[in-house]
Write a protein that holds these residues in place. Structure first.
Motif, mmCIF file in Angstrom:
data_model
loop_
_atom_site.group_PDB
_atom_site.id
_atom_site.type_symbol
_atom_site.label_atom_id
_atom_site.label_comp_id
_atom_site.label_asym_id
_atom_site.label_seq_id
_atom_site.Cartn_x
_atom_site.Cartn_y
_atom_site.Cartn_z
ATOM 1 N N MET A 1 0.837 -1.183 0.000
ATOM 2 C CA MET A 1 0.000 0.000 0.000
ATOM 3 C C MET A 1 0.881 1.245 0.000
ATOM 4 N N THR A 2 0.564 2.190 -0.850
ATOM 5 C CA THR A 2 1.320 3.428 -0.955
ATOM 6 C C THR A 2 0.470 4.593 -0.482
ATOM 7 N N THR A 3 1.075 5.448 0.327
ATOM 8 C CA THR A 3 0.428 6.667 0.789
ATOM 9 C C THR A 3 1.108 7.838 0.099
ATOM 10 N N THR A 4 0.342 8.805 -0.368
ATOM 11 C CA THR A 4 0.916 9.981 -1.011
ATOM 12 C C THR A 4 0.570 11.226 -0.209
ATOM 13 N N LYS A 5 1.584 12.023 0.075
ATOM 14 C CA LYS A 5 1.417 13.298 0.764
ATOM 15 C C LYS A 5 1.989 14.388 -0.133
ATOM 16 N N THR A 6 1.518 15.598 0.055
ATOM 17 C CA THR A 6 2.085 16.755 -0.631
ATOM 18 C C THR A 6 2.611 17.696 0.436
ATOM 19 N N VAL A 7 3.880 18.079 0.328
ATOM 20 C CA VAL A 7 4.488 18.983 1.303
ATOM 21 C C VAL A 7 5.161 20.140 0.569
ATOM 22 N N GLN A 8 5.405 21.198 1.310
ATOM 23 C CA GLN A 8 6.016 22.413 0.767
ATOM 24 C C GLN A 8 7.536 22.296 0.823
ATOM 25 N N ALA A 9 8.206 22.548 -0.281
ATOM 26 C CA ALA A 9 9.664 22.655 -0.331
ATOM 27 C C ALA A 9 9.983 24.148 -0.350
ATOM 28 N N ARG A 10 10.780 24.590 0.595
ATOM 29 C CA ARG A 10 11.072 26.020 0.724
ATOM 30 C C ARG A 10 12.567 26.292 0.555
ATOM 31 N N MET A 11 12.869 27.401 -0.095
ATOM 32 C CA MET A 11 14.252 27.805 -0.284
ATOM 33 C C MET A 11 14.724 28.559 0.959
ATOM 34 N N THR A 12 15.904 28.195 1.448
ATOM 35 C CA THR A 12 16.534 28.888 2.565
ATOM 36 C C THR A 12 17.929 29.305 2.119
ATOM 37 N N THR A 13 18.657 29.962 2.984
ATOM 38 C CA THR A 13 20.017 30.365 2.628
ATOM 39 C C THR A 13 20.941 29.156 2.487
ATOM 40 N N LYS A 14 20.598 28.037 3.110
ATOM 41 C CA LYS A 14 21.403 26.816 3.022
ATOM 42 C C LYS A 14 20.968 25.912 1.882
ATOM 43 N N GLY A 15 19.937 26.295 1.145
ATOM 44 C CA GLY A 15 19.439 25.481 0.043
ATOM 45 C C GLY A 15 17.983 25.131 0.243
ATOM 46 N N LEU A 16 17.489 24.237 -0.580
ATOM 47 C CA LEU A 16 16.080 23.832 -0.503
ATOM 48 C C LEU A 16 15.865 22.938 0.715
ATOM 49 N N ARG A 17 14.739 23.141 1.402
ATOM 50 C CA ARG A 17 14.425 22.365 2.602
ATOM 51 C C ARG A 17 13.115 21.620 2.403
ATOM 52 N N ILE A 18 13.151 20.308 2.673
ATOM 53 C CA ILE A 18 11.960 19.460 2.665
ATOM 54 C C ILE A 18 11.868 18.834 4.054
ATOM 55 N N PHE A 19 10.750 19.084 4.735
ATOM 56 C CA PHE A 19 10.562 18.668 6.119
ATOM 57 C C PHE A 19 9.413 17.672 6.184
ATOM 58 N N LEU A 20 9.724 16.432 6.565
ATOM 59 C CA LEU A 20 8.719 15.379 6.690
ATOM 60 C C LEU A 20 8.577 15.038 8.166
ATOM 61 N N GLU A 21 7.336 14.958 8.660
ATOM 62 C CA GLU A 21 7.129 14.628 10.064
ATOM 63 C C GLU A 21 5.784 13.952 10.268
ATOM 64 N N GLY A 22 5.719 13.144 11.307
ATOM 65 C CA GLY A 22 4.441 12.594 11.708
ATOM 66 C C GLY A 22 4.308 11.090 11.616
ATOM 67 N N SER A 23 3.111 10.634 11.958
ATOM 68 C CA SER A 23 2.839 9.198 12.064
ATOM 69 C C SER A 23 2.916 8.476 10.725
ATOM 70 N N TYR A 24 2.747 9.199 9.603
ATOM 71 C CA TYR A 24 2.843 8.527 8.314
ATOM 72 C C TYR A 24 4.252 7.998 8.070
#
Length: 98
Positions: A1-24
């Motif tokens: 089974m595959t779960t799909t989420k959509t999250v925001q990728a944000r640009m910071t001074t250190k580069g692009l940031r992708i933050f994944l969190e939670g029970s999934y």
């Protein structure tokens, strides 16, 4: 089974940031302190559980966190929404969203 989420990728001074969190993350085996590796190619990032991985899932037992931030991610994704496909068998696959 595959779960799909959509999250925001944000640009910071250190580069692009992708933050994944939670029970999934827990539901596909990425528990707090689990070792993992990730590989980038031209249009996706693949994250797999690996007992000898250099990275570990942070956060705590009730809220696991994978926080990726680098200039290399900026070469794969644009700032904006990214799709996160989670599967117990395949791990996590991140691709550019619409």
């Amino acid at each position: 089974m595959t779960t799909t989420k959509t999250v925001q990728a944000r640009m910071t001074t250190k580069g692009l940031r992708i933050f994944l969190e939670g029970s999934y993350l827990d539901s596909v085996g990425f528990h707090h302190r689990t070792s993992y590796n990730f590989v980038m190619d031209n249009d996706a990032v693949y994250i797999t559980i690996n007992g000898m991985g250099k990275r570990t899932v942070s956060g705590n037992t009730s809220r696991p966190v994978i926080d990726m931030q680098s200039k290399a991610l900026s070469k794969v994704f644009n700032e904006g929404m990214v799709n996160v496909d989670l599967s117990y068998a395949e791990g996590i696959i991140i691709t550019q969203g619409e």
